[in-house]
Write a protein that holds these residues in place. Structure first.
Motif, PDB file in Angstrom:
ATOM      1  N   HIS A  52       0.845  -1.208   0.000  1.00 32.67           N
ATOM      2  CA  HIS A  52       0.000   0.000   0.000  1.00 32.67           C
ATOM      3  C   HIS A  52       0.875   1.251   0.000  1.00 32.67           C
ATOM      4  O   HIS A  52       1.517   1.559   0.998  1.00 32.67           O
ATOM      5  CB  HIS A  52      -0.932   0.003   1.222  1.00 32.67           C
ATOM      6  CG  HIS A  52      -1.847   1.187   1.253  1.00 32.67           C
ATOM      7  ND1 HIS A  52      -2.845   1.365   0.327  1.00 32.67           N
ATOM      8  CD2 HIS A  52      -1.906   2.266   2.070  1.00 32.67           C
ATOM      9  CE1 HIS A  52      -3.498   2.494   0.592  1.00 32.67           C
ATOM     10  NE2 HIS A  52      -2.935   3.071   1.646  1.00 32.67           N
ATOM     11  N   HIS A  89       1.047   5.427  -1.770  1.00 34.91           N
ATOM     12  CA  HIS A  89       0.505   6.495  -2.617  1.00 34.91           C
ATOM     13  C   HIS A  89       1.672   7.157  -3.336  1.00 34.91           C
ATOM     14  O   HIS A  89       2.389   7.975  -2.739  1.00 34.91           O
ATOM     15  CB  HIS A  89      -0.224   7.530  -1.764  1.00 34.91           C
ATOM     16  CG  HIS A  89      -1.413   6.985  -1.045  1.00 34.91           C
ATOM     17  ND1 HIS A  89      -2.694   7.112  -1.520  1.00 34.91           N
ATOM     18  CD2 HIS A  89      -1.510   6.284   0.112  1.00 34.91           C
ATOM     19  CE1 HIS A  89      -3.545   6.529  -0.676  1.00 34.91           C
ATOM     20  NE2 HIS A  89      -2.841   6.009   0.326  1.00 34.91           N
ATOM     21  N   HIS A 101      -9.090   1.918   1.054  1.00 32.32           N
ATOM     22  CA  HIS A 101      -8.825   2.036   2.492  1.00 32.32           C
ATOM     23  C   HIS A 101     -10.042   1.490   3.215  1.00 32.32           C
ATOM     24  O   HIS A 101     -11.166   1.724   2.784  1.00 32.32           O
ATOM     25  CB  HIS A 101      -8.623   3.496   2.896  1.00 32.32           C
ATOM     26  CG  HIS A 101      -7.429   4.135   2.258  1.00 32.32           C
ATOM     27  ND1 HIS A 101      -7.479   4.746   1.034  1.00 32.32           N
ATOM     28  CD2 HIS A 101      -6.142   4.247   2.685  1.00 32.32           C
ATOM     29  CE1 HIS A 101      -6.266   5.215   0.725  1.00 32.32           C
ATOM     30  NE2 HIS A 101      -5.448   4.920   1.709  1.00 32.32           N
ATOM     31  N   HIS A 139      -5.043  -0.653   6.066  1.00 28.68           N
ATOM     32  CA  HIS A 139      -5.226  -0.233   7.470  1.00 28.68           C
ATOM     33  C   HIS A 139      -6.044  -1.202   8.322  1.00 28.68           C
ATOM     34  O   HIS A 139      -5.491  -1.916   9.127  1.00 28.68           O
ATOM     35  CB  HIS A 139      -5.778   1.199   7.553  1.00 28.68           C
ATOM     36  CG  HIS A 139      -4.926   2.161   6.795  1.00 28.68           C
ATOM     37  ND1 HIS A 139      -3.671   2.496   7.212  1.00 28.68           N
ATOM     38  CD2 HIS A 139      -5.118   2.808   5.611  1.00 28.68           C
ATOM     39  CE1 HIS A 139      -3.125   3.321   6.339  1.00 28.68           C
ATOM     40  NE2 HIS A 139      -3.978   3.530   5.358  1.00 28.68           N
ATOM     41  N   ASP A 193       2.440   2.953   3.046  1.00 33.47           N
ATOM     42  CA  ASP A 193       1.467   4.042   2.992  1.00 33.47           C
ATOM     43  C   ASP A 193       2.127   5.408   2.885  1.00 33.47           C
ATOM     44  O   ASP A 193       1.645   6.382   3.478  1.00 33.47           O
ATOM     45  CB  ASP A 193       0.508   4.001   4.193  1.00 33.47           C
ATOM     46  CG  ASP A 193      -0.715   4.898   3.979  1.00 33.47           C
ATOM     47  OD1 ASP A 193      -1.102   5.092   2.812  1.00 33.47           O
ATOM     48  OD2 ASP A 193      -1.260   5.413   4.970  1.00 33.47           O
TER      49      ASP A 193
HETATM   50 FE    FE Z   1      -3.264   5.007   2.208  1.00 27.20          FE
END
Ligand code: FE
Ligand code: GUN
Length: 456
Positions: free
Chosen positions: A76, A78, A239, A276, A328
């Motif tokens: 995960h 971004h 998410h 998460h 993340d």
């Molecule tokens: Fe995220």
């Protein structure tokens, strides 16, 4: 018969709790970059294979202080947020998105900016030993496709999502899909483009259906995205149950938790990865297990935005849910899965013991929560591979030769008799990017610390 042979000592997870050591084995790599055979020193053909492949100049012997680990799988991340990594960590999730993150992501309408950030990120991830990454890009199809192309060009296995955020009330006018119809059309085009790109990418690039999270999407886009994922049989990411705010928002909108709401839209599949998951109920966990949907555990990010420690031990052992590890970026500041392995262990121990001394010790923590270093290593490697349903993350026959070669020279190893599993612990706790000598993906060397140019 093989493309090349490597002699060295490797570590690989067998299951969440156990790590296997391959001491001075021969790893025979096929033309397609897959491990064809592993030959132990006691095998009859050991010497003969070394001789044969040395003569062909297709034999690499590691130095005694080098060790092989599977490449890490960042489940995960971004990509656009790389531009603000290490900053903007002072606000809770909702304010962080609106103050820092949406304005930054909006800039990826500019192809040149996207190119600069994405090229740098993919190079840095590879240097950190990340051989596969499951990326959120932005709402922009062009820039998202460029990220997939950069992965393809640099030799990294990338799973990339054009982000969908079409709710007019929840998203700012300067950063969202123009309409629900446009969001779905652009997603479908993106899927087709990346499937095409995959045909000329040996290590694989994959399109991913990516509703940002329930609050940013309309019912119609969630439904349409579930249908697109089914039509093209592609991965899904979002998410899920992250933070008090996001979790409560979904309960108020649907009268149920994220997992069941996502499932109503066909978004909980074998190929889904949900980030998460700090607020999952037991019922939610059962649904994850039943659907084969994976959890991307993001321990550094959760310390800032999660409002809870994700109960990894419970997910793995009580509910048999697939779990991997995510950086993340930039909710998590570090691109290194070594750092996230360490934080996964530390967070789990704090959940186990609890942290507020004013609460009596029996009630302070959640017993059974701590995870071992082996388990955290599993999350970053084999667990990630299983989560993505790809043959990666293990040193085993028929798995991709996705590896990192660690130089242990500068680690505090002072005895030749040091057990291999002690060395393994020192590698995981103390390695820095400079200790990664080489990175290979699908049988191709993509990073060599001692050479400037990549040999892709
Ligand atoms: Fe995220
Ligand atoms: N929820 C929705 N978007 C995001 C994001 O970019 N980062 C994190 N951590 N949570 C999110």
């Amino acid at each position: 018969m093989f493309n090349f042979v490597v002699k060295g000592t490797a570590f690989s997870s067998v299951d969440p709790k156990n790590v296997n050591t391959f001491e001075n084995c021969l790893f025979c790599i096929s033309e397609t970059g897959v491990i064809g055979k592993i030959i132990a020193p006691e095998s009859e053909e050991y010497d003969q294979i070394i001789e044969e492949y040395s003569a062909k100049n297709k034999f690499q012997e590691l130095a005694p202080d080098q060790y092989i680990l599977p490449g890490f799988i960042d489940l995960h991340i971004h990509a656009p947020q790389w531009a603000q990594a290490g900053t903007a960590l002072d606000l809770p999730l909702y304010d962080w998105l609106n103050t820092y993150t949406f304005p930054l992501e909006a800039k990826f309408a500019d192809g040149d900016f996207a190119e600069t950030v994405y090229s740098d990120l993919v190079t840095k991830l590879i240097k950190n030993g990340t051989t596969t990454a499951l990326y959120f890009a932005t709402v922009h199809r062009e820039a998202s496709r460029r990220l997939a192309e950069i992965c393809s060009e640099k030799g990294q296995r990338g799973l990339v999502g054009k982000v969908v955020m079409d709710d007019l009330e929840q998203n700012p006018a300067y950063y969202r899909d123009a309409t629900t119809a446009v969001a779905l059309e652009e997603t479908e085009l993106f899927i087709q483009e990346v499937l095409e790109l995959n045909k000329k990418t040996p290590q694989g690039v994959y399109p991913v259906v990516t509703p940002r999270f329930i609050p940013s999407c309309t019912d119609d886009s969630l439904k349409g995205l579930g249908a697109l994922a089914a039509k093209y049989d592609v991965h899904i990411q979002s998410h899920c149950s992250e933070s008090d705010w996001a979790h409560t928002f979904v309960q108020e909108r649907f009268g149920k938790n994220d997992a069941f709401a996502l499932n109503d839209f066909g978004l909980m599949t074998e190929k889904s990865v949900m980030a998460h998951c700090g607020f999952l109920s037991d019922e939610d966990m059962k649904l994850f297990a039943e659907k084969g949907t994976a959890v991307a555990h993001c321990p550094i990010s959760n310390a800032y935005f999660g409002n809870a420690v994700t109960p990894v031990a419970k997910l793995l052992h009580e509910h048999q849910v697939e779990v991997g590890l995510g950086s993340d970026i930039s909710g998590g500041f570090s691109p290194s899965l070594f750092d996230n392995i360490r934080q996964a262990v530390m967070s789990s121990r704090m959940l186990e013991d609890g942290v507020d001394k004013s609460c009596c010790s029996e009630k302070r923590g959640v017993s059974g929560s701590s995870i071992t270093l082996n388990e955290a290593f599993y999350l970053a490697t084999a667990g990630g591979g299983e989560s993505l349903s790809l043959p990666i993350g293990k040193i085993a026959v028929d798995y991709a030769w996705d590896i990192q070669i660690i130089d242990s020279k500068e680690l505090p190893i002072f005895s030749e008799e040091e057990p291999l599993m002690t060395i393994f612990q020192k590698i995981l706790y103390l390695s820095r990017p400079k200790n990664i000598d080489e990175v290979w993906i699908q049988g191709r060397k993509v990073h060599d610390k001692n050479k400037k140019e990549l040999e892709v």
